[in-house]
Motif scaffolding. Structure first.
Motif: not given
Length: 110
Positions: A22-23, A25-27
């Motif tokens: 998730a991190a 994908w987010w960044t």
């Protein structure tokens, strides 16, 4: 059956992996431009077919053009003489007329 400690460790590992994905994908917009060329080069190196047995790949330095490299090939020409058309990289023969080439044409038969 797994022990309570083992189940806890596997669950924690799964949670950490989900959070890391998730991190990432987010960044992605921050690190993708840096990792993109490396990932593309690695993918090509992994998926490139291997050379035939007994042949080795040339090192990258051998593939780079050198100062003494030959000049690029001449542009193709379309020479028309009556109802005869000749494609060549040499000057048109006497008595023929050079015409414009289709820009999409890039390879001439041998």
């Amino acid at each position: 059956m797994r022990s309570r400690t083992e189940r806890t460790l596997w669950t924690a590992l799964a949670v950490v992996l989900v959070l890391a994905a998730a991190a990432a994908w987010w960044t992605a917009e921050r690190w993708t431009p840096l990792a993109g060329p490396w990932a593309r080069q690695t993918w090509l190196a992994i998926t490139r077919p291997s050379p035939p047995p007994g042949h080795l790949r040339a090192p990258a330095s051998a593939q780079a053009p050198r100062a003494g490299a030959s000049a690029p090939a001449a542009l193709p020409r379309k020479c028309v003489q009556g109802n005869r058309t000749v494609y060549t990289d040499q000057p048109c023969p006497p008595g023929s007329k050079e015409q414009g080439m289709d820009p999409a044409l890039s390879v001439l038969p041998q």
